[in-house]
Design a protein around this motif. Structure first.
Motif, PDB file in Angstrom:
ATOM      1  N   HIS A  84      46.095 -28.852  76.745  1.00  0.00           N
ATOM      2  CA  HIS A  84      45.188 -28.331  77.786  1.00  0.00           C
ATOM      3  C   HIS A  84      45.681 -28.681  79.211  1.00  0.00           C
ATOM      4  O   HIS A  84      45.421 -28.041  80.088  1.00  0.00           O
ATOM      5  N   LEU A  85      45.975 -29.796  79.289  1.00  0.00           N
ATOM      6  CA  LEU A  85      46.444 -30.508  80.417  1.00  0.00           C
ATOM      7  C   LEU A  85      47.808 -29.784  80.816  1.00  0.00           C
ATOM      8  O   LEU A  85      48.013 -29.479  82.139  1.00  0.00           O
ATOM      9  N   TRP A  86      48.706 -29.484  79.986  1.00  0.00           N
ATOM     10  CA  TRP A  86      49.856 -28.634  80.118  1.00  0.00           C
ATOM     11  C   TRP A  86      49.566 -27.285  80.641  1.00  0.00           C
ATOM     12  O   TRP A  86      50.221 -26.832  81.606  1.00  0.00           O
ATOM     13  N   ARG A  87      48.953 -26.383  80.041  1.00  0.00           N
ATOM     14  CA  ARG A  87      48.659 -24.969  80.249  1.00  0.00           C
ATOM     15  C   ARG A  87      47.418 -24.827  81.035  1.00  0.00           C
ATOM     16  O   ARG A  87      47.286 -23.567  81.450  1.00  0.00           O
ATOM     17  N   ARG A  88      46.345 -25.579  80.827  1.00  0.00           N
ATOM     18  CA  ARG A  88      44.900 -25.273  81.382  1.00  0.00           C
ATOM     19  C   ARG A  88      44.298 -24.020  80.643  1.00  0.00           C
ATOM     20  O   ARG A  88      43.673 -23.097  81.183  1.00  0.00           O
ATOM     21  N   ASN A  89      44.547 -23.705  79.319  1.00  0.00           N
ATOM     22  CA  ASN A  89      44.321 -22.459  78.659  1.00  0.00           C
ATOM     23  C   ASN A  89      43.520 -23.056  77.552  1.00  0.00           C
ATOM     24  O   ASN A  89      44.148 -23.358  76.613  1.00  0.00           O
ATOM     25  N   PRO A  90      41.983 -22.589  77.491  1.00  0.00           N
ATOM     26  CA  PRO A  90      41.212 -23.442  76.457  1.00  0.00           C
ATOM     27  C   PRO A  90      41.753 -22.734  75.327  1.00  0.00           C
ATOM     28  O   PRO A  90      41.506 -23.356  74.182  1.00  0.00           O
ATOM     29  N   SER A  93      44.813 -24.234  73.780  1.00  0.00           N
ATOM     30  CA  SER A  93      44.527 -25.634  73.278  1.00  0.00           C
ATOM     31  C   SER A  93      43.749 -25.762  72.326  1.00  0.00           C
ATOM     32  O   SER A  93      44.062 -26.788  71.294  1.00  0.00           O
TER      33      SER A  93
END
Length: 109
Positions: A84-90, A93
């Motif tokens: 989530h921190l890498w891609r910001r995609n719930p 993640s």
């Protein structure tokens, strides 16, 4: 038909009432939101609730983690946070965390 079976008119009226109540209950939040759109409370809840809900879900998930399941749970949680921190995609993640938990549980569970 037996006398205890209601007639077609009664069944249709019951279905119409159920339909009307269901549609009304589904539409009510949207109608109420039209009046509350400019509310400071709604804006505050819109920014803080997603993190709060996720925190509650994490706590609920990890509450019954025992001595043999803590490692897979920790790996799954770490993978979820990292992706989530890498891609910001719930969605991504969640899938990555679940997959890493399942693999870790199969290896160490």
């Amino acid at each position: 038909m037996p006398e205890s079976v209601p007639g077609a008119g009664y069944v249709l009226a019951s279905l119409f009432v159920m339909f009307a109540v269901t549609v009304g209950l589904r539409a009510a939040p949207f109608a109420a939101l039209a009046f509350l759109r400019d509310s400071a409370l709604v804006k505050f809840l819109g920014t803080t609730m997603p993190a709060g809900v996720m925190l509650i879900l994490v706590m609920y998930t990890l509450r019954d983690t025992g001595a043999t399941t803590w490692l897979p749970a920790l790996i799954g949680l770490g993978a979820t946070v990292a992706v989530h921190l890498w891609r910001r995609n719930p969605a991504l993640s969640t899938v990555a965390g679940t997959a890493s938990y399942v693999v870790a549980a199969a290896l160490w569970g």
